[in-house]
Design a protein around this motif. Structure first.
Motif, PDB file in Angstrom:
ATOM      1  N   TYR A   1      -3.519  14.906  -0.376  1.00  0.00           N
ATOM      2  CA  TYR A   1      -4.582  14.935  -1.375  1.00  0.00           C
ATOM      3  C   TYR A   1      -4.584  13.693  -2.263  1.00  0.00           C
ATOM      4  CZ  TYR A   1      -5.397  19.846  -0.242  1.00  0.00           C
ATOM      5  OH  TYR A   1      -5.709  21.016   0.405  1.00  0.00           O
ATOM      6  N   TYR A   2      -3.683  12.756  -1.997  1.00  0.00           N
ATOM      7  CA  TYR A   2      -3.576  11.589  -2.876  1.00  0.00           C
ATOM      8  C   TYR A   2      -4.754  10.648  -2.634  1.00  0.00           C
ATOM      9  CZ  TYR A   2      -1.340   7.973  -5.670  1.00  0.00           C
ATOM     10  OH  TYR A   2      -1.061   7.056  -6.650  1.00  0.00           O
ATOM     11  N   CYS A   3      -5.660  10.586  -3.594  1.00  0.00           N
ATOM     12  CA  CYS A   3      -6.847   9.726  -3.521  1.00  0.00           C
ATOM     13  C   CYS A   3      -7.223   9.339  -4.940  1.00  0.00           C
ATOM     14  CB  CYS A   3      -7.996  10.450  -2.825  1.00  0.00           C
ATOM     15  SG  CYS A   3      -9.550   9.546  -2.836  1.00  0.00           S
ATOM     16  N   GLY A   4      -7.373   8.055  -5.203  1.00  0.00           N
ATOM     17  CA  GLY A   4      -7.628   7.561  -6.551  1.00  0.00           C
ATOM     18  C   GLY A   4      -8.870   8.163  -7.186  1.00  0.00           C
ATOM     19  N   GLU A   5      -9.956   8.234  -6.442  1.00  0.00           N
ATOM     20  CA  GLU A   5     -11.208   8.770  -6.986  1.00  0.00           C
ATOM     21  C   GLU A   5     -11.062  10.244  -7.358  1.00  0.00           C
ATOM     22  OE1 GLU A   5     -14.271   8.061  -4.186  1.00  0.00           O
ATOM     23  OE2 GLU A   5     -14.040   5.875  -4.214  1.00  0.00           O
ATOM     24  N   GLU A   6     -10.397  11.015  -6.491  1.00  0.00           N
ATOM     25  CA  GLU A   6     -10.218  12.433  -6.763  1.00  0.00           C
ATOM     26  C   GLU A   6      -9.302  12.651  -7.966  1.00  0.00           C
ATOM     27  OE1 GLU A   6     -11.588  15.214  -4.887  1.00  0.00           O
ATOM     28  OE2 GLU A   6     -12.895  13.528  -4.384  1.00  0.00           O
ATOM     29  N   LEU A   7      -8.250  11.850  -8.077  1.00  0.00           N
ATOM     30  CA  LEU A   7      -7.343  11.967  -9.220  1.00  0.00           C
ATOM     31  C   LEU A   7      -8.064  11.663 -10.517  1.00  0.00           C
ATOM     32  CD1 LEU A   7      -4.198  10.177  -7.728  1.00  0.00           C
ATOM     33  CD2 LEU A   7      -4.559  12.630  -7.955  1.00  0.00           C
ATOM     34  N   GLU A   8      -8.936  10.673 -10.500  1.00  0.00           N
ATOM     35  CA  GLU A   8      -9.677  10.296 -11.701  1.00  0.00           C
ATOM     36  C   GLU A   8     -10.640  11.405 -12.116  1.00  0.00           C
ATOM     37  OE1 GLU A   8     -10.697   8.196 -14.968  1.00  0.00           O
ATOM     38  OE2 GLU A   8      -9.075   7.743 -13.537  1.00  0.00           O
TER      39      GLU A   8
END
Length: 335
Positions: free
Chosen positions: A244-251
């Motif tokens: 699940y590591y994704c910059g957009e999703e984390l933001e």
């Protein structure tokens, strides 16, 4: 509904098996008061009452909430592949359609050649084999037209599943593949009760973190709204694996005040190249350049509208590779 719940609890999934249980299982006979529905009736009940079935799960969640079984502080999210009602023969990808097109085009060419050879024998009456060849040629040409139309649809959707349009070809357990759905699940930490469920067609979990986490938060808010007109919105902690590591999703999750604990993906580097892993490069938005761990600047020659841009500095990288190799070798000797 009792029959479906009994089947779920005992691992009986298909309508035909549920029908058989209604005729032979004493527990089911008692539960249904001697009713014996056939498999079509059971299947139509599920097809014609989707909203009612969803409301059953909603009511169950509200009951668990009244009993204080939801902690509403920590959730864990993960995905699982569920096999779809779609065989491999009814699933088509770009590569598969191209192979089938080539096969039928070769067959059509072979039938045409045979017909032309038969036409050279002038005056001969049309034989049964000629009629058969013409019919095979017609079928091959019709199939080619179908596959060409399918190839156009695949360009838009990427893949076609005839029986179950939302299903996709995915990697499953034991390093195999199957036609499946990707079921996303969020589970509450207190008693491991499901907080939210969603079914997606994407085979990867990378773009699903915000989607399933926000659904779980909305579910908790709906539960609290029944008790308090103004529910208190406390930040929720979300646990997820590296898929699940994704910059957009984390933001997106951070903007909604979620606390995230997500494993970072390790870059695929060779031994001794950890110095140049992706996370150690710094981006300079003013100059649109990346700064490597050795302080060298990498520029991109691509247009700004290009989706996948590459940054490089061939001269600096060539010399740094030798320096890094010598440094790594000297450190190894010191150790």
């Amino acid at each position: 509904m009792k029959l479906f719940l009994y089947g779920y609890l005992n691992g009986i999934r298909t309508t035909r098996k549920l029908e058989r249980e209604a005729h032979r299982n004493i527990e089911v006979m008692w539960l249904l008061d001697q009713l014996k529905p056939d498999d079509r009736t059971i299947s139509k009940f599920r097809q014609h009452n989707p909203e009612a079935l969803k409301n059953i799960f909603k009511e169950f969640s509200l009951l668990c909430n009244e009993l204080g079984l939801y902690g509403k502080q920590i959730i864990a999210v993960d995905g699982s592949k569920f096999r779809a009602s779609n065989s491999r023969q009814k699933s088509f990808t770009k590569r598969k359609v191209q192979k089938m097109l080539k096969h039928y085009e070769d067959s059509a060419s072979k039938y045409l050649a045979l017909l032309e050879a038969g036409d050279r024998d002038e005056g001969a009456a049309e034989s049964a084999s000629t009629v058969d060849l013409k019919e095979k040629l017609r079928q091959a040409q019709a199939r080619i037209q179908e596959l060409e139309a399918m190839a156009g649809r695949i360009k838009e959707t990427g893949e076609i599943s005839v029986t179950d349009p939302d299903a996709r070809h995915m990697s499953v357990s034991n390093n195999g593949t199957d036609i499946a759905h990707n079921v996303q699940i969020a589970v509450d930490e207190k008693h491991h009760l499901v907080a939210a469920v969603d079914v997606v067609s994407s085979p990867a979990d990378q773009r699903q973190l915000h989607n399933i986490s926000s659904q779980a938060v909305e579910s908790f808010e709906a539960m609290d709204a029944d008790e308090n007109p103004k529910p208190s919105k406390e930040p929720i902690t979300v646990l997820a694996d590296k898929g699940y590591y994704c910059g957009e999703e984390l933001e997106k999750c951070k903007q909604e005040q979620m606390k995230l604990i997500v494993s970072r993906q390790k870059p695929a580097t060779q031994k001794g190249q950890e110095t140049y892993s992706k996370e150690r490069f710094t981006y300079d938005p003013k100059t649109d350049e990346y700064i490597c761990p050795m302080g060298q600047r990498l520029k991109s020659g691509c247009h700004k509208a290009t989706k996948d841009r590459r940054y490089k500095n061939a001269k600096a990288c060539g010399s740094l590779d030798k320096k890094a190799e010598n440094l790594h070798q000297s450190n190894k000797n010191i150790i």
